[in-house]
Scaffold this active site. Sequence first.
Site, PDB file in Angstrom:
ATOM      1  N   LEU A 128       0.777  -1.100  -0.133  1.00 16.09           N
ATOM      2  CA  LEU A 128      -0.033   0.004  -0.166  1.00 16.09           C
ATOM      3  C   LEU A 128       0.818   1.274   0.103  1.00 16.09           C
ATOM      4  O   LEU A 128       2.106   1.181   0.778  1.00 16.09           O
ATOM      5  CB  LEU A 128      -1.002   0.001   1.166  1.00 16.09           C
ATOM      6  CG  LEU A 128      -1.809  -1.028   1.425  1.00 16.09           C
ATOM      7  CD1 LEU A 128      -2.815  -0.727   2.744  1.00 16.09           C
ATOM      8  CD2 LEU A 128      -3.059  -0.982   0.222  1.00 16.09           C
ATOM      9  N   ASP A 129       0.360   2.262  -0.894  1.00 12.93           N
ATOM     10  CA  ASP A 129       1.277   3.739  -0.438  1.00 12.93           C
ATOM     11  C   ASP A 129       1.060   4.002   0.806  1.00 12.93           C
ATOM     12  O   ASP A 129       0.349   3.750   1.754  1.00 12.93           O
ATOM     13  CB  ASP A 129       0.651   4.702  -1.285  1.00 12.93           C
ATOM     14  CG  ASP A 129       0.434   4.538  -2.851  1.00 12.93           C
ATOM     15  OD1 ASP A 129       1.465   3.803  -3.365  1.00 12.93           O
ATOM     16  OD2 ASP A 129      -0.053   4.810  -3.518  1.00 12.93           O
ATOM     17  N   ARG A 130       2.338   4.753   1.272  1.00 19.34           N
ATOM     18  CA  ARG A 130       2.613   5.224   2.721  1.00 19.34           C
ATOM     19  C   ARG A 130       1.476   5.884   3.185  1.00 19.34           C
ATOM     20  O   ARG A 130       1.153   5.675   4.163  1.00 19.34           O
ATOM     21  CB  ARG A 130       3.909   5.946   2.586  1.00 19.34           C
ATOM     22  CG  ARG A 130       4.242   6.533   3.981  1.00 19.34           C
ATOM     23  CD  ARG A 130       5.435   7.493   3.944  1.00 19.34           C
ATOM     24  NE  ARG A 130       6.061   7.667   5.098  1.00 19.34           N
ATOM     25  CZ  ARG A 130       6.949   8.522   5.233  1.00 19.34           C
ATOM     26  NH1 ARG A 130       7.657   8.697   4.352  1.00 19.34           N
ATOM     27  NH2 ARG A 130       7.336   8.874   6.611  1.00 19.34           N
ATOM     28  N   ARG A 154      -5.629   6.404  -7.863  1.00 19.73           N
ATOM     29  CA  ARG A 154      -4.875   8.073  -7.816  1.00 19.73           C
ATOM     30  C   ARG A 154      -5.077   8.584  -9.194  1.00 19.73           C
ATOM     31  O   ARG A 154      -5.473   9.653  -9.334  1.00 19.73           O
ATOM     32  CB  ARG A 154      -3.897   8.039  -6.928  1.00 19.73           C
ATOM     33  CG  ARG A 154      -3.967   7.663  -5.570  1.00 19.73           C
ATOM     34  CD  ARG A 154      -2.527   7.319  -4.992  1.00 19.73           C
ATOM     35  NE  ARG A 154      -1.584   8.973  -4.821  1.00 19.73           N
ATOM     36  CZ  ARG A 154      -0.545   8.938  -4.170  1.00 19.73           C
ATOM     37  NH1 ARG A 154       0.085   7.546  -3.546  1.00 19.73           N
ATOM     38  NH2 ARG A 154      -0.082   9.933  -4.024  1.00 19.73           N
TER      39      ARG A 154
END
Length: 299
Positions: free
Chosen positions: A136-138, A237
């Site tokens: 997962l992105d930060r 995104r």
Amino acid sequence: MNDLSKARVVWLEVGEESEAQRIDNYLIARLKGVPKSHIYRVLRSGEVRVNSGRIKPDYRLKVGDKVRIPPVRVSGEKAKARPAEFPIVHEDAALLVVDKPSGVAVHGGSGVSFGVIESLRAARPQAKLLELAHRLDRDTSGLLIICKKRTALVELHRMLREGEVEKIYVAVVKGAPAQDSFEIRESLHKHVTGSGERRVSVHEGGKAALTRVKVLKRGKFSLLEVRLLTGRTHQIRVHLAHEGYPIVGDDKYGDFALNRELRQRLLLHAAKLSFAHPLTGERLRLESPLPREMKAFLE
């Protein structure tokens, strides 16, 4: 555990957590601080042995194999991750699913020393294996799968590649889509900016990507349910921004002026996972509630 930092021969017995792992990857994971070039050199020279015989770097280990590791010098000790646990959504002998908070990287790298996986390993030194099944992105919060057995990891990777893991996110976006549900099928291309940052853009010659969107709440800021049918980097995104509905707080693809005004973190949350257990076949349906800050923003 044997101390591999001492310059002496070490013998290790392969457990089920390393079954089917390549010998080169097995050594790389255990000889932290030793250059990969040196690891491949000792493999080619025959100094590494399995059951007293020479092997090639692509040899796949079996439970009970005896691995001889020659004397190696490990570079000075690096700072260690602080032990940390995270809210557990599911745990069994093969899997651990945690609810990752926003702002925490899943692993070290790119300017971050430690992430979820390093902190979990530090908190559970007795664990034979802890490996990320996906990422997962930060700044994305939500459900993250960690494998405790290599057989589960290999099977989950296959399932993810073949679309057998249902992943559902929720996002707060700027604007109100007219349709209650729609699909985004724009191809995505990865590139590196002049400053060295990784970015993704919609590009005709990119990789196929499919995102399904359902509107849960419509307004100046809308709450969307987003299903990933492919797993491209930054897919949600980029797709939503391209359609004109940037995610609130997105510092890469969002509305930068709005972000400066709102000062919100990325309002993207990995909310649901559904998949067959990689070892037992049992259907798992896991859910993480909407984070407090996302609720507060919508209210």
